[in-house]
Design a protein around this motif. Structure first.
Motif, PDB file in Angstrom:
ATOM      1  N   ILE A  44     -14.380 -10.694   6.306  1.00 38.54           N
ATOM      2  CA  ILE A  44     -12.990 -10.774   6.772  1.00 38.54           C
ATOM      3  C   ILE A  44     -12.169  -9.723   6.040  1.00 38.54           C
ATOM      4  O   ILE A  44     -12.399  -9.447   4.862  1.00 38.54           O
ATOM      5  CB  ILE A  44     -12.381 -12.179   6.573  1.00 38.54           C
ATOM      6  N   ASP A  45     -11.235  -9.139   6.763  1.00 40.01           N
ATOM      7  CA  ASP A  45     -10.367  -8.128   6.154  1.00 40.01           C
ATOM      8  C   ASP A  45      -9.121  -7.963   7.009  1.00 40.01           C
ATOM      9  O   ASP A  45      -9.076  -8.444   8.145  1.00 40.01           O
ATOM     10  CB  ASP A  45     -11.098  -6.801   6.018  1.00 40.01           C
ATOM     11  N   GLY A  46      -8.155  -7.282   6.460  1.00 37.95           N
ATOM     12  CA  GLY A  46      -6.918  -7.004   7.174  1.00 37.95           C
ATOM     13  C   GLY A  46      -6.480  -5.577   6.925  1.00 37.95           C
ATOM     14  O   GLY A  46      -6.821  -4.982   5.899  1.00 37.95           O
ATOM     15  N   THR A  47      -5.760  -5.024   7.881  1.00 39.81           N
ATOM     16  CA  THR A  47      -5.197  -3.687   7.727  1.00 39.81           C
ATOM     17  C   THR A  47      -3.812  -3.662   8.344  1.00 39.81           C
ATOM     18  O   THR A  47      -3.533  -4.368   9.323  1.00 39.81           O
ATOM     19  CB  THR A  47      -6.109  -2.612   8.368  1.00 39.81           C
ATOM     20  N   PHE A  48      -2.951  -2.853   7.767  1.00 41.07           N
ATOM     21  CA  PHE A  48      -1.572  -2.785   8.233  1.00 41.07           C
ATOM     22  C   PHE A  48      -1.481  -2.035   9.546  1.00 41.07           C
ATOM     23  O   PHE A  48      -2.163  -1.034   9.757  1.00 41.07           O
ATOM     24  CB  PHE A  48      -0.692  -2.112   7.177  1.00 41.07           C
TER      25      PHE A  48
END
Length: 114
Positions: A44-48
């Protein structure tokens, strides 16, 4: 529309008290069905998002037998914080379930660790 052309697709949309967009969760039906054949490790990860609307794109993916990335679900949230991750991960759990065999990998962002 997505649910009609891709049976089993799950979409959740959350709004705030003023009926403004807050969170989106999307998992295509074929990805949900195929997850049972993947390695039981979820990244899992997030990016702007760098548009006029801002926000954060969250993703959950697994790995197939050939070591290739297998996307499971996506989310768009207002910011990468504890509430957003909790909401996204609760929706992900509804899709793939929970098991002692399942491992989750992240970049250890503070909002995920909680």
């Amino acid at each position: 529309m997505l649910e009609k052309v891709n049976p089993g697709t799950i979409i959740h949309i959350a709004v705030d008290g003023d009926n403004r967009f807050k969170y989106l969760f999307l998992a295509f039906g074929v990805a949900i069905k195929g997850f049972k054949f993947m390695r039981k490790v979820v990244g899992i990860d997030g990016t702007f998002l760098k548009s006029q609307y801002k926000g954060v794109l969250l993703v959950a993916m697994a790995q197939d037998g050939n070591g290739q990335c297998y996307p499971i679900a996506w989310g768009i949230v207002d910011s990468e914080n504890e509430d957003a991750w909790t909401w996204f991960l609760s929706k992900l759990k509804e899709v793939i379930g929970d098991s002692d065999e399942l491992a989750c990998i992240s970049d250890m962002a503070l909002s995920i660790k909680k």
